[in-house]
Design an enzyme around this catalytic site. Structure first.
Site, PDB file in Angstrom:
ATOM      1  CG  HIS A 189      -1.655   1.288   1.435  1.00 45.64           C
ATOM      2  ND1 HIS A 189      -2.714   1.669   0.637  1.00 45.64           N
ATOM      3  CD2 HIS A 189      -1.496   2.291   2.332  1.00 45.64           C
ATOM      4  CE1 HIS A 189      -3.179   2.847   1.048  1.00 45.64           C
ATOM      5  NE2 HIS A 189      -2.456   3.250   2.066  1.00 45.64           N
ATOM      6  CG  ASP A 221      -8.522   5.123   8.065  1.00 43.86           C
ATOM      7  OD1 ASP A 221      -9.248   5.946   8.639  1.00 43.86           O
ATOM      8  OD2 ASP A 221      -7.361   5.381   7.680  1.00 43.86           O
ATOM      9  NE  ARG A 244      -7.683   7.110  -0.512  1.00 45.22           N
ATOM     10  CZ  ARG A 244      -7.043   6.498   0.473  1.00 45.22           C
ATOM     11  NH1 ARG A 244      -6.204   7.155   1.252  1.00 45.22           N
ATOM     12  NH2 ARG A 244      -7.260   5.220   0.699  1.00 45.22           N
ATOM     13  CD  GLN A 304      -4.790  10.694   2.559  1.00 50.98           C
ATOM     14  OE1 GLN A 304      -5.808  10.116   2.183  1.00 50.98           O
ATOM     15  NE2 GLN A 304      -3.731  10.047   2.964  1.00 50.98           N
ATOM     16  CB  THR A 348     -12.514   4.694  12.005  1.00 50.82           C
ATOM     17  OG1 THR A 348     -11.733   5.842  11.674  1.00 50.82           O
ATOM     18  CG2 THR A 348     -11.675   3.444  11.894  1.00 50.82           C
ATOM     19  CD  GLU A 373      -3.269   0.536  -2.295  1.00 49.55           C
ATOM     20  OE1 GLU A 373      -4.063   0.548  -1.333  1.00 49.55           O
ATOM     21  OE2 GLU A 373      -2.304  -0.237  -2.364  1.00 49.55           O
TER      22      GLU A 373
END
Ligand code: CA
Length: 418
Positions: free
Chosen positions: A132, A230, A234, A237, A254, A360
């Site tokens: 990851h 979690d 993105r 972030q 979460t 991913e």
């Protein structure tokens, strides 16, 4: 170890997540009753408050199970943890004398509502899966700089929010936040457009510490494990994360699975961390097998449609164990408390379909995932339901965690409307 047989018949199949070998701890209620401690066995829950009141599971001087959390059991320490598990195995085993007394204390899981199984005192999230970290680092900084220089020496983490840890089944509202794309001149305040999951395991700390602890001491402090999603924004972030790491991108929610699977139940599945690429400093070195062979998967169901499994991986892919993470967490002298929750970091494997996040899987949105329904996903859409699954496969039995699920609700029209 083979399947241990119980007088609860539904606990005796190879596929039930809750055989006698497991006995995970949760908090449940039924219509019109208060939440209290229960233990899963087959498709039933043993009402621990009732069993305690009847004098069948007295393992401490004070009542432990008539409350909606397992923190008091954790506080009691290892002798009580061991005595409780031994007593539960004794009274739920095939042929136990207590069967007629306990039968009226069983509640069908189908009739129960699950609640948070413990009071989360603090929540820390790590970044300890190498696949990851390499994937995300490659997208954000290129493959040469994918792993930060500290990555192979310390399990990187950040202090998260205990206040937004929720139990499986809780809906999650798409957050608003400050966003700024690479080609934007200025940031704007808008709903997250790149809402994502992270497939993780959560370790629950069951003992206090005050000062640095060794890896062995850290392993002994862990009470059990849950599945953990979690949720991650993105786009929020990407704008906020430098230099102090994620903040609001991780604060919305979460989600954890409802059953605490104890370290004892997982003991047959212990395995070693992967080969060290750089020798760790002595205080973080592996001292024995402290990871677990747990199959993990994620399924995604668009609103009103069937679910598609979008990722399959294994907890044994982590580079650092929870014990190493906990040991690192205490090196500064940081005290740990009962009910501390440690997120493992996203569990991805080496192959594309082993990736534990949509970031991913869709490679930053460039390669959308096609679901069995024909829908395509780069990130989560409103109404999507995500479910994490976990299973440790033994000789004729399975150790499960219960689903870790949540549905994405649309962002509010105006988050500041009063
Ligand atoms: Ca995470």
């Amino acid at each position: 170890m083979p399947l241990m047989r119980s007088w609860v018949e539904s606990a005796n199949s190879a596929d039930t997540p809750f055989p006698l070998n497991n006995l995970p701890y949760g908090v449940f209620s039924t219509e019109g009753t208060d939440p209290r401690c229960g233990v899963a066995i087959g498709d039933m829950i043993l009402d621990m408050a009732a069993a305690e009141e009847a004098g069948i599971v007295a393992v401490a001087d004070t009542p432990l199970f008539d409350v909606p959390f397992w923190n008091e059991v954790m506080e009691e320490g290892h002798a009580v943890w061991d005595a409780l598990r031994a007593r539960l195995i004794e009274i739920l085993a095939d042929g136990a004398d207590e069967q007629p007394l306990l039968e009226p204390m069983l509640v069908a899981q189908a009739d129960a509502q699950m609640h948070m199984p413990f009071l989360v005192s603090e929540y820390t999230d790590f970044y300890a899966g190498k696949h990851h970290a390499f994937n995300v680092g490659t997208m954000f900084r290129g493959p040469e700089n994918a792993l930060p220089p500290n990555w192979l020496h310390i399990p990187i983490g950040y202090n998260g929010r205990a206040s937004s840890v929720v139990v499986s089944g809780t809906d999650v509202r798409r957050p608003w936040g400050q966003l700024k794309g690479p080609n934007d001149d200025a940031p704007r305040f808008a709903p997250c457009a790149r809402f994502d999951l992270e497939l993780e395991m959560g370790a629950i700390i069951g003992q206090h510490s005050d000062g640095p602890v060794t890896v062995d001491e850290a392993d002994a402090m862990i009470f059990g494990y849950v599945l953990l999603n979690d949720w991650s924004a993105r786009d929020i972030q990407a704008w906020e994360y430098q230099p102090l790491g994620p903040f609001q991108a991780k604060a919305t929610a979460t989600t954890i699975s409802p059953w605490i699977v104890t370290k004892d139940a997982l003991a047959p599945f212990r395995c070693a961390t992967p080969a060290r690429e750089k020798e760790l400093l002595p205080h973080l070195r592996d001292t024995g097998p402290m990871l677990y062979d747990i199959e993990l998967s994620v399924s995604l169901a668009p609103a009103g449609k069937d679910a598609t499994v979008i990722s399959r991986t294994n907890y044994n892919e982590m580079y650092y164990s929870s014990a190493q993470q906990l040991a690192h967490h205490t090196t500064s002298g940081c005290p740990m408390t009962v009910g501390d929750l440690l997120g493992s970091g996203t569990v991805s494997g080496p192959e594309k379909d082993n990736r534990g996040s949509l970031l991913e899987l869709s490679w930053g949105g460039k390669e959308p995932v096609t679901l069995e329904t024909g829908d395509r996903r780069s990130f989560l859409e409103d109404g999507d339901t995500l479910t994490l699954h976990g299973a440790a496969r033994g000789d004729g039995y399975t150790i499960g965690f219960g689903d870790c699920t949540g549905t994405v609700l649309p962002a509010l029209e105006d988050p500041y409307a009063r």
